[in-house]
Design a protein around this motif. Structure first.
Motif, PDB file in Angstrom:
ATOM      1  N   GLU A   1      -4.771  -0.387   3.938  1.00 46.43           N
ATOM      2  CA  GLU A   1      -4.773   1.117   3.108  1.00 46.43           C
ATOM      3  C   GLU A   1      -5.572   2.124   3.933  1.00 46.43           C
ATOM      4  N   ARG A   2      -6.674   1.876   4.384  1.00 46.22           N
ATOM      5  CA  ARG A   2      -7.372   2.732   5.171  1.00 46.22           C
ATOM      6  C   ARG A   2      -6.802   2.997   6.395  1.00 46.22           C
ATOM      7  N   GLY A   3      -6.088   2.390   7.012  1.00 47.08           N
ATOM      8  CA  GLY A   3      -5.526   2.654   8.381  1.00 47.08           C
ATOM      9  C   GLY A   3      -6.102   1.967   9.382  1.00 47.08           C
ATOM     10  N   VAL A   4      -7.284   1.054   8.855  1.00 47.20           N
ATOM     11  CA  VAL A   4      -7.863   0.320   9.978  1.00 47.20           C
ATOM     12  C   VAL A   4      -7.251  -0.671  10.740  1.00 47.20           C
TER      13      VAL A   4
ATOM     14  N   ALA B   1     -11.231  -5.417  13.801  1.00 49.45           N
ATOM     15  CA  ALA B   1     -11.849  -5.004  12.306  1.00 49.45           C
ATOM     16  C   ALA B   1     -12.959  -6.134  11.865  1.00 49.45           C
TER      17      ALA B   1
ATOM     18  N   ASN C   1       1.011   4.009   1.499  1.00 50.56           N
ATOM     19  CA  ASN C   1       0.756   4.584   2.802  1.00 50.56           C
ATOM     20  C   ASN C   1       1.952   3.841   3.425  1.00 50.56           C
TER      21      ASN C   1
ATOM     22  N   LYS D   1      -2.756  -1.655  11.218  1.00 48.22           N
ATOM     23  CA  LYS D   1      -1.471  -1.100  10.948  1.00 48.22           C
ATOM     24  C   LYS D   1      -0.192  -1.863  11.439  1.00 48.22           C
TER      25      LYS D   1
ATOM     26  N   PRO E   1      -6.681  -3.891   2.002  1.00 42.37           N
ATOM     27  CA  PRO E   1      -7.695  -2.672   1.951  1.00 42.37           C
ATOM     28  C   PRO E   1      -7.957  -2.227   3.557  1.00 42.37           C
ATOM     29  N   TRP E   2      -7.692  -2.793   4.498  1.00 44.09           N
ATOM     30  CA  TRP E   2      -7.828  -2.474   5.924  1.00 44.09           C
ATOM     31  C   TRP E   2      -6.424  -1.517   6.172  1.00 44.09           C
TER      32      TRP E   2
ATOM     33  N   PRO F   1       0.856  -1.170  -0.047  1.00 42.89           N
ATOM     34  CA  PRO F   1      -0.135   0.208   0.054  1.00 42.89           C
ATOM     35  C   PRO F   1       1.012   1.344  -0.146  1.00 42.89           C
TER      36      PRO F   1
END
Length: 327
Positions: A290-293, A164, A113, A295, A287-288, A111
């Motif tokens: 990428e969204r910071g759900v 999550a 980020n 880390k 996807p988690w 990702p």
């Protein structure tokens, strides 16, 4: 290329950084320029002579996870990845080196980020935790799960994945400090487990209902307590053996509760099974990320030349999250 080489059997002192031949990306394989890699307990065990590499991987270069760039592709690689792609993934060994070769389906795009050091803290622990909880343990949203060693690499990943999924997350650790840090990751109930007596606390916190899934990184001494806290038709997933590999089991409890017990590892699985775990990780966990759900949790970063210090940090059991080597 430079690589960490196991020169004997023992502690960090048997590790050296040496020049070794660079592997070739032939056939359907790709070569990755490694920028960062993780240090795992399996690496310690391999250095001590207790966890030999499976056939087909370097016998003396440890390392199970990496982050880097695709540097070359074999002639039979049909467009799955291209030179220059930033990727991370797991291998059965050889990751603690400047280059490695692997199957293109075993890598995932990093990702945007995440830098390389953060990315290197992801693959082994998040793929292991995700596979253990969802595929092996059949954890469903809203269920209760107990995660032992919640401050470890796999533990911190499992806490975040369970959160999550909307689960109630209970966790144990030998220290209150690690549990307090795990609360920030989504731990709902923290239980200090300094002497193996966690069952009463779990049952008290769940009003006697117990938990549907236990993710066990302790092994031996935790077995009786695990059976005691599992609800009917509960699932016990054994991933680690920090307290030993043998324990007495009460089969009456196992039958009465209809408990399912699963033992799991990633390293020795056939390639097809590992690819399946990696692709599920890509679809559900990336996807988690990428969204910071969820880390990466990085405990410390060491230069490759300081590999002995990195292994000593891992062996101390004082860390929280992942120990990383920077190349």
């Amino acid at each position: 290329m430079k690589a960490v080489v196991i020169t004997g059997q023992g502690g960090p002192g048997v590790l050296e950084v040496r020049e070794v031949p660079t592997p070739e990306a032939g056939g359907d394989l790709i070569r990755v320029r490694v920028r960062a890699c993780g240090v795992n307990r399996a690496d310690l065990l391999q250095a001590r002579g207790h966890y030999p590499a499976p056939p087909g991987v370097p016998v003396d270069i440890p390392g199970l996870e990496f982050a880097g760039e695709v540097e070359a592709v074999g002639p039979a690689v049909a467009g799955q990845v291209k030179v220059g792609d930033r990727v991370f993934g797991i291998v059965a060994g050889g990751a603690q080196a400047e280059f490695l070769v692997t199957h293109p389906r075993m890598v995932v795009a990093i990702p945007s980020n995440l830098d390389f050091e953060a990315a290197a803290a992801v693959p082994e622990v998040f793929i292991t935790a995700h596979d253990a909880l969802t595929t092996q343990g059949r954890l469903a949203p809203g269920e209760r799960v107990l995660i032992h060693a919640a401050g470890s690499g796999v533990g911190t990943a499992a806490v975040q994945i369970a959160r999550a999924m909307g689960c109630t997350v209970l966790g144990t650790s030998r220290t209150a400090e690690k549990l307090e840090r795990a609360r920030a990751l989504g731990l709902d109930v923290a239980i200090v487990n300094a002497d193996g007596a966690f069952a009463d606390a779990v049952n008290e916190q769940t009003q006697g209902k117990g938990v549907e899934v236990v993710l066990d990184l302790i092994g031996g001494q935790a077995l009786a307590g695990n059976l005691a806290v599992l609800a009917k038709r509960g699932r016990l997933v054994v991933v680690g053996l920090l307290s030993g590999s043998k324990a007495e089991i009460d089969l009456g409890v196992l039958l009465g509760k209809r408990i399912m017990v699963v033992g799991t590892t990633l390293r020795g699985r056939p390639l097809e099974e590992k690819i399946a775990a990696v692709r599920l990780f890509e679809a559900q966990v990336v996807p988690w990320l990428e969204r910071g759900v969820v880390k990466p949790v990085v405990d410390s970063v060491f230069a490759l030349e300081d590999v002995r210090d990195a292994y000593s940090r891992m062996a101390s059991n004082e860390g929280f999250g992942k120990v990383i080597l920077r190349l």
